[in-house]
Every structure is written in C-alpha cells, then in structure tokens.
Scaffold this motif. Structure first.
Motif, mmCIF file in Angstrom:
data_model
loop_
_atom_site.group_PDB
_atom_site.id
_atom_site.type_symbol
_atom_site.label_atom_id
_atom_site.label_comp_id
_atom_site.label_asym_id
_atom_site.label_seq_id
_atom_site.Cartn_x
_atom_site.Cartn_y
_atom_site.Cartn_z
ATOM 1 N N MET A 1 0.951 -1.171 0.098
ATOM 2 C CA MET A 1 -0.098 -0.140 0.082
ATOM 3 C C MET A 1 1.036 1.223 -0.042
ATOM 4 N N ARG A 2 0.604 2.224 -0.726
ATOM 5 C CA ARG A 2 1.005 3.489 -0.540
ATOM 6 C C ARG A 2 -0.138 4.381 -0.229
ATOM 7 N N ILE A 3 0.781 5.276 0.665
ATOM 8 C CA ILE A 3 -0.027 6.459 1.506
ATOM 9 C C ILE A 3 0.831 7.818 1.004
ATOM 10 N N ASP A 4 -0.142 8.797 0.638
ATOM 11 C CA ASP A 4 0.563 10.049 0.679
ATOM 12 C C ASP A 4 -0.398 11.009 1.671
ATOM 13 N N VAL A 5 0.376 11.830 2.257
ATOM 14 C CA VAL A 5 -0.335 12.677 3.387
ATOM 15 C C VAL A 5 -0.006 14.258 2.606
ATOM 16 N N VAL A 6 -0.643 15.126 2.212
ATOM 17 C CA VAL A 6 -0.426 16.496 1.934
ATOM 18 C C VAL A 6 -1.076 17.338 3.178
ATOM 19 N N THR A 7 0.039 18.000 3.927
ATOM 20 C CA THR A 7 -0.331 18.643 5.152
ATOM 21 C C THR A 7 0.537 20.071 5.289
ATOM 22 N N ILE A 8 0.066 21.039 6.121
ATOM 23 C CA ILE A 8 0.808 22.221 6.356
ATOM 24 C C ILE A 8 1.755 21.780 7.617
ATOM 25 N N PHE A 9 1.428 20.669 8.264
ATOM 26 C CA PHE A 9 2.136 20.513 9.569
ATOM 27 C C PHE A 9 2.792 18.847 9.259
ATOM 28 N N PRO A 10 3.798 19.064 8.448
ATOM 29 C CA PRO A 10 4.513 17.423 8.209
ATOM 30 C C PRO A 10 5.076 16.883 9.583
ATOM 31 N N GLU A 11 5.411 17.786 10.279
ATOM 32 C CA GLU A 11 6.037 17.248 11.502
ATOM 33 C C GLU A 11 5.020 16.401 12.491
ATOM 34 N N TYR A 12 3.805 16.729 12.275
ATOM 35 C CA TYR A 12 2.695 16.190 12.894
ATOM 36 C C TYR A 12 2.596 14.696 12.482
ATOM 37 N N LEU A 13 3.188 14.468 11.298
ATOM 38 C CA LEU A 13 2.966 13.080 10.987
ATOM 39 C C LEU A 13 4.417 12.316 11.338
ATOM 40 N N GLU A 14 5.119 12.798 12.134
ATOM 41 C CA GLU A 14 6.442 12.038 12.542
ATOM 42 C C GLU A 14 5.991 10.650 13.219
ATOM 43 N N PRO A 15 4.911 10.521 13.983
ATOM 44 C CA PRO A 15 4.592 9.250 14.595
ATOM 45 C C PRO A 15 4.333 8.141 13.589
ATOM 46 N N LEU A 16 4.330 8.521 12.321
ATOM 47 C CA LEU A 16 4.179 7.219 11.320
ATOM 48 C C LEU A 16 5.664 6.748 10.998
ATOM 49 N N ASN A 17 6.730 7.291 11.887
ATOM 50 C CA ASN A 17 7.911 6.796 11.496
ATOM 51 C C ASN A 17 8.434 5.761 12.609
ATOM 52 N N VAL A 18 7.381 5.519 13.637
ATOM 53 C CA VAL A 18 7.489 4.720 14.729
ATOM 54 C C VAL A 18 6.749 3.532 14.733
ATOM 55 N N SER A 19 6.859 2.530 15.739
ATOM 56 C CA SER A 19 6.056 1.429 15.901
ATOM 57 C C SER A 19 5.578 0.873 14.832
ATOM 58 N N LEU A 20 4.440 0.158 15.091
ATOM 59 C CA LEU A 20 3.824 -0.494 13.918
ATOM 60 C C LEU A 20 3.839 -0.164 12.411
ATOM 61 N N VAL A 21 3.368 1.297 12.489
ATOM 62 C CA VAL A 21 3.727 1.754 10.804
ATOM 63 C C VAL A 21 4.995 2.018 10.649
ATOM 64 N N GLY A 22 5.844 2.521 11.456
ATOM 65 C CA GLY A 22 7.277 2.472 11.260
ATOM 66 C C GLY A 22 7.925 1.017 10.618
ATOM 67 N N LYS A 23 7.756 0.150 11.558
ATOM 68 C CA LYS A 23 8.100 -1.159 11.070
ATOM 69 C C LYS A 23 7.644 -1.633 9.717
ATOM 70 N N ALA A 24 6.248 -1.292 9.488
ATOM 71 C CA ALA A 24 5.636 -1.763 8.289
ATOM 72 C C ALA A 24 6.523 -1.142 6.914
ATOM 73 N N ARG A 25 6.819 0.294 7.330
ATOM 74 C CA ARG A 25 7.446 1.018 6.189
ATOM 75 C C ARG A 25 8.846 0.597 6.145
ATOM 76 N N ALA A 26 9.473 0.303 7.066
ATOM 77 C CA ALA A 26 10.923 -0.383 7.016
ATOM 78 C C ALA A 26 10.992 -1.628 6.294
ATOM 79 N N ARG A 27 9.910 -2.472 6.392
ATOM 80 C CA ARG A 27 9.819 -3.667 5.883
ATOM 81 C C ARG A 27 9.317 -3.452 4.419
ATOM 82 N N GLY A 28 8.982 -2.453 4.169
ATOM 83 C CA GLY A 28 8.587 -2.044 2.540
ATOM 84 C C GLY A 28 7.282 -2.558 2.546
ATOM 85 N N GLN A 29 6.448 -2.969 3.561
ATOM 86 C CA GLN A 29 4.916 -3.385 3.347
ATOM 87 C C GLN A 29 4.158 -2.165 3.165
ATOM 88 N N LEU A 30 4.449 -0.858 3.386
ATOM 89 C CA LEU A 30 3.718 0.456 3.426
ATOM 90 C C LEU A 30 4.601 1.396 3.179
#
Ligand SMILES: COc1ccc2nc(C(=O)O)sc2c1
Length: 253
Positions: A1-30
């Motif tokens: 799956m690909r997810i794009d987020v357009v926002t005026i606060f990119p830093e608000y999405l930092e939590p997407l680098n950690v935990s379950l979503v972060g691991k899925a990104r690191a594994r290339g699942q997301l």
C-alpha cells in the motif's frame, strides 16, 4: 500500500515513523510520503488560506495549492511501478465526514493507494473535493464527535487502524479475529479483559478458567466477558450483535 499525506504540518506525521507503521514502512509493506502543502504556494508568505466567501469567522484553505499538490502527488504515484496502474483514494478527515469504523478500516486496507488531505482552519474550499470526486474515489471521514483543530490527528488514527490490517503487519494473523469491532461474530462486541504473568500481583490472581488449558471454556469465558463489557460500556452495540454469527463463533472455538 502507498499512502500520501498532504499537510501544512508535516512534523505532525512523525509518529508514522515509529512502532507498527514505522516497522511496516521499514519492511517495505507500506510506503508513506508526507508532503508540505506550502511547497505548492508561490507567494512570499506561502499563503494557504483566505477569508471565506459569504463572510463568517476563520479562514478557508485555498483551492490552488491543493490542486497543484494533489496533481503532483498523483503524478508521483503513477510514476511508482507499485501504483502505476492504481487509482488513488482520497481520504478527507472532516468533522462532517462519515464515522470512521473498523468496517471502513477494512475497506480502506484493501485499497492500493490512499491520499490523505487533512484540513486546517475552517476546512478546504469545497471545489477541491468536487474536482477530485470526478475522477478519484473520495471518502470524507470523521474519527469522532468532538472538535479537533485539524485533520492530522485523524490521519494518524486512520493510518494505524488500516496499516495493522495489511497482510504480515501484525505478527499473529489471528489477532484480527478477536479485535473489538472485527467483522464477523465479534463485529459489535468490545474485547474482554486480558492478563499476563505474574500469576499474582498485589494480591490479585488470574481468573481460574484462563489457567485451565481448556480452550473451549476459555473462548466462551472471553465471549461472555466481551458481552459483559459491551453491555456495561456500549449497550448501544448489544442489539446489533448477530446471535447466529456469535453462535457460529462459539461453535468454531
Ligand atoms: C479544520 O480541519 C478539521 C477540523 C476538525 C476535524 N475533526 C475531525 C474528525 O475526524 O473528527 S477531522 C477535522 C479536520
């Protein structure tokens, strides 16, 4: 799956680098790409908002930056071989949106490409949603009946609920089956209480049935506890339970 987020606060999405979503990104699942809406402004102040037509309080997000941003996001996604033939699904968190539910999380988890457009201020000029509704699937979604300052928190909630449903993201595929609100027998029941070691803590033990090793009795106890908790916390969900599905669930365990 690909997810794009357009926002005026990119830093608000930092939590997407950690935990379950972060691991899925690191594994290339997301794949998650966060874009700063202000990159598509052309004035000295990087203006993204203006006063509302018809007057009234607050400001409205201008359509021009959104149009340029979403067109660019679409072009980049189509240049990615993983989404080259997919169509983006636009998800617009909004207080006026349809309630976000586990069923909608399941629906969105089956899409190859989500594009989130979290608003700020009083919202996005309506013509943006109308423009993309003409060629993309669009979902306006609310995560609850309370007031947020913008949609970024909703993006975090929706992304986590969707990502955990992607194949291989949760270690134990069975974990979905007994989720609160999981489709099927548990669709409208809250999960019951959970326990782990030590067997005694501050004079409190473990329900005997959980130590019995009798899987049928354990499953029935968990189902009954789920009923009990749902009746206490969400009685509105009890009448939505499908007794036949629950009976099938019991017989399956
Ligand atoms: C201005 O943008 C907003 C404001 C409130 C809000 N509330 C949401 C919700 O999902 O409840 S999304 C959202 C976006």
């Amino acid at each position: 799956m690909r997810i794009d987020v357009v926002t005026i606060f990119p830093e608000y999405l930092e939590p997407l680098n950690v935990s379950l979503v972060g691991k899925a990104r690191a594994r290339g699942q997301l794949l998650v790409e966060v874009h700063n809406l202000r990159d598509w402004t052309h004035d000295r102040h990087n203006t993204v908002d203006d006063t509302p037509y018809g007057g009234g309080p607050g400001m409205v997000m201008k359509p021009d930056p959104w149009g340029e941003a979403l067109d660019r996001v679409e072009a980049r996604g189509r240049a990615d071989e993983r989404t080259a033939t997919a169509d983006p699904v636009l998800v617009v968190p909004a207080p006026s949106g349809r309630p976000f539910t586990q069923a909608l999380a399941v629906e969105l988890s089956e899409k190859p490409w989500l594009v989130f457009a979290p608003a700020r201020y009083e919202g996005i000029d309506r013509r943006v949603i109308d423009e993309y509704a003409g060629r993309w699937e669009v979902h306006e979604v609310s995560i609850g009946d309370y007031v947020l300052a913008g949609g970024e928190a909703a993006v975090l909630v929706i992304t986590e609920a969707v990502a955990r449903l992607l194949p291989g993201v949760l270690g134990n595929a069975e974990s979905h089956r007994d989720d609160s609100f999981a489709p099927g027998a548990m669709a409208d029941l809250l999960e019951g209480p959970v326990y782990t070691k030590p067997p005694e803590w501050r004079g409190r033990g473990i329900p005997e049935v959980l130590l019995s090793g009798h899987h049928g009795r354990i499953a029935r106890w968990r189902r009954d506890e789920a009923f009990r908790r749902t009746a206490a916390h969400r009685p509105d969900l009890i009448e939505r339970c499908d007794p036949a599905a629950l009976d099938k669930h019991d017989r399956a365990v």
